[in-house]
Design a protein around this motif. Structure first.
Motif, PDB file in Angstrom:
ATOM      1  N   ILE A 107     -17.864  -3.877  39.402  1.00  0.00           N
ATOM      2  CA  ILE A 107     -18.928  -4.796  39.778  1.00  0.00           C
ATOM      3  C   ILE A 107     -18.354  -6.165  40.087  1.00  0.00           C
ATOM      4  O   ILE A 107     -17.259  -6.518  39.638  1.00  0.00           O
ATOM      5  N   THR A 108     -19.113  -6.931  40.852  1.00  0.00           N
ATOM      6  CA  THR A 108     -18.754  -8.302  41.191  1.00  0.00           C
ATOM      7  C   THR A 108     -19.817  -9.200  40.581  1.00  0.00           C
ATOM      8  O   THR A 108     -21.013  -8.957  40.749  1.00  0.00           O
ATOM      9  N   LEU A 109     -19.373 -10.226  39.877  1.00  0.00           N
ATOM     10  CA  LEU A 109     -20.291 -11.161  39.229  1.00  0.00           C
ATOM     11  C   LEU A 109     -20.113 -12.552  39.810  1.00  0.00           C
ATOM     12  O   LEU A 109     -18.996 -12.969  40.115  1.00  0.00           O
ATOM     13  N   LEU A 110     -21.204 -13.266  39.945  1.00  0.00           N
ATOM     14  CA  LEU A 110     -21.166 -14.697  40.197  1.00  0.00           C
ATOM     15  C   LEU A 110     -21.629 -15.325  38.898  1.00  0.00           C
ATOM     16  O   LEU A 110     -22.783 -15.159  38.494  1.00  0.00           O
TER      17      LEU A 110
ATOM     18  N   ASP B 116     -18.916 -10.419  25.319  1.00  0.00           N
ATOM     19  CA  ASP B 116     -17.935 -11.504  25.316  1.00  0.00           C
ATOM     20  C   ASP B 116     -16.611 -11.028  24.727  1.00  0.00           C
ATOM     21  O   ASP B 116     -16.439  -9.841  24.442  1.00  0.00           O
ATOM     22  N   LEU B 117     -15.699 -11.954  24.520  1.00  0.00           N
ATOM     23  CA  LEU B 117     -14.367 -11.619  24.018  1.00  0.00           C
ATOM     24  C   LEU B 117     -14.393 -11.033  22.610  1.00  0.00           C
ATOM     25  O   LEU B 117     -13.497 -10.292  22.226  1.00  0.00           O
ATOM     26  N   GLU B 118     -15.418 -11.367  21.827  1.00  0.00           N
ATOM     27  CA  GLU B 118     -15.526 -10.873  20.457  1.00  0.00           C
ATOM     28  C   GLU B 118     -16.299  -9.554  20.374  1.00  0.00           C
ATOM     29  O   GLU B 118     -16.487  -9.019  19.289  1.00  0.00           O
ATOM     30  N   GLY B 119     -16.777  -9.045  21.500  1.00  0.00           N
ATOM     31  CA  GLY B 119     -17.530  -7.801  21.510  1.00  0.00           C
ATOM     32  C   GLY B 119     -19.020  -7.962  21.282  1.00  0.00           C
ATOM     33  O   GLY B 119     -19.734  -6.987  21.109  1.00  0.00           O
ATOM     34  N   LYS B 120     -19.508  -9.204  21.303  1.00  0.00           N
ATOM     35  CA  LYS B 120     -20.936  -9.457  21.121  1.00  0.00           C
ATOM     36  C   LYS B 120     -21.641  -9.449  22.485  1.00  0.00           C
ATOM     37  O   LYS B 120     -21.086  -9.940  23.471  1.00  0.00           O
ATOM     38  N   PRO B 121     -22.857  -8.916  22.531  1.00  0.00           N
ATOM     39  CA  PRO B 121     -23.593  -8.923  23.809  1.00  0.00           C
ATOM     40  C   PRO B 121     -23.872 -10.347  24.285  1.00  0.00           C
ATOM     41  O   PRO B 121     -24.180 -11.233  23.498  1.00  0.00           O
ATOM     42  N   ILE B 122     -23.754 -10.552  25.577  1.00  0.00           N
ATOM     43  CA  ILE B 122     -24.059 -11.845  26.199  1.00  0.00           C
ATOM     44  C   ILE B 122     -25.576 -11.976  26.279  1.00  0.00           C
ATOM     45  O   ILE B 122     -26.251 -11.095  26.807  1.00  0.00           O
ATOM     46  N   GLN B 123     -26.126 -13.068  25.758  1.00  0.00           N
ATOM     47  CA  GLN B 123     -27.574 -13.271  25.741  1.00  0.00           C
ATOM     48  C   GLN B 123     -28.069 -14.045  26.962  1.00  0.00           C
ATOM     49  O   GLN B 123     -29.191 -13.836  27.401  1.00  0.00           O
ATOM     50  N   GLN B 124     -27.245 -14.936  27.505  1.00  0.00           N
ATOM     51  CA  GLN B 124     -27.690 -15.744  28.635  1.00  0.00           C
ATOM     52  C   GLN B 124     -27.702 -14.922  29.924  1.00  0.00           C
ATOM     53  O   GLN B 124     -27.013 -13.915  30.043  1.00  0.00           O
ATOM     54  N   SER B 125     -28.530 -15.348  30.873  1.00  0.00           N
ATOM     55  CA  SER B 125     -28.668 -14.634  32.137  1.00  0.00           C
ATOM     56  C   SER B 125     -27.441 -14.824  33.008  1.00  0.00           C
ATOM     57  O   SER B 125     -26.913 -15.927  33.126  1.00  0.00           O
ATOM     58  N   ILE B 126     -27.012 -13.754  33.657  1.00  0.00           N
ATOM     59  CA  ILE B 126     -25.906 -13.804  34.608  1.00  0.00           C
ATOM     60  C   ILE B 126     -26.504 -14.251  35.949  1.00  0.00           C
ATOM     61  O   ILE B 126     -27.484 -13.650  36.405  1.00  0.00           O
ATOM     62  N   PRO B 127     -25.948 -15.295  36.585  1.00  0.00           N
ATOM     63  CA  PRO B 127     -26.532 -15.755  37.849  1.00  0.00           C
ATOM     64  C   PRO B 127     -26.661 -14.671  38.919  1.00  0.00           C
ATOM     65  O   PRO B 127     -27.683 -14.581  39.576  1.00  0.00           O
ATOM     66  N   CYS B 128     -25.659 -13.795  39.085  1.00  0.00           N
ATOM     67  CA  CYS B 128     -25.773 -12.744  40.090  1.00  0.00           C
ATOM     68  C   CYS B 128     -24.842 -11.579  39.754  1.00  0.00           C
ATOM     69  O   CYS B 128     -23.669 -11.785  39.466  1.00  0.00           O
ATOM     70  N   VAL B 129     -25.400 -10.366  39.808  1.00  0.00           N
ATOM     71  CA  VAL B 129     -24.649  -9.142  39.554  1.00  0.00           C
ATOM     72  C   VAL B 129     -24.706  -8.286  40.813  1.00  0.00           C
ATOM     73  O   VAL B 129     -25.790  -7.949  41.291  1.00  0.00           O
ATOM     74  N   LEU B 130     -23.526  -7.961  41.346  1.00  0.00           N
ATOM     75  CA  LEU B 130     -23.431  -7.148  42.559  1.00  0.00           C
ATOM     76  C   LEU B 130     -22.783  -5.816  42.221  1.00  0.00           C
ATOM     77  O   LEU B 130     -21.607  -5.767  41.885  1.00  0.00           O
TER      78      LEU B 130
END
Length: 106
Positions: free
Chosen positions: A34-37, A59-73
């Motif tokens: 996948i490509t992320l912005l 993230d690097l510690e294995g915890k789920p990212i809670q904030q929104s990703i600007p764009c997922v391709l």
């Protein structure tokens, strides 16, 4: 006919919509690439594709990212430097709307 825009145009549009600078990050796992912005301060290490929730990023510690990703391709939408506009593209955890597509194609 499939409608496409350049990756550069999509990046500029995402920055305009989110009012934040973005960087391009390409990631892959056993199933997909996948490509992320993302914003420069986001530290994304891995992802999985969950059938119920869609993409889940860690993230690097294995915890789920809670904030929104600007764009997922997803891999199917990216062809070199061109992006095919489909509903699979996610902006801020929402599918690309018809209005977004129309504005990108102007």
């Amino acid at each position: 006919m499939k409608e496409t825009v350049s990756l550069r145009e999509l990046k500029a549009y995402v920055e305009k919509k989110t009012s934040k600078k973005t960087i391009l990050k390409v990631m892959w796992n056993d199933q997909e690439k996948i490509t992320l912005l993302i914003t420069p301060n986001m530290k994304i290490n891995s992802f999985i594709l969950d059938e119920k929730e869609g993409y889940v990023f860690y993230d690097l510690e294995g915890k789920p990212i809670q904030q929104s990703i600007p764009c997922v391709l997803p891999e199917a939408a990216v062809h070199g430097a061109k992006v095919t506009l489909t509903k699979q593209i996610k902006m801020m955890n929402q599918a690309l709307s018809k209005e977004d597509m129309a504005e990108l194609l102007q």
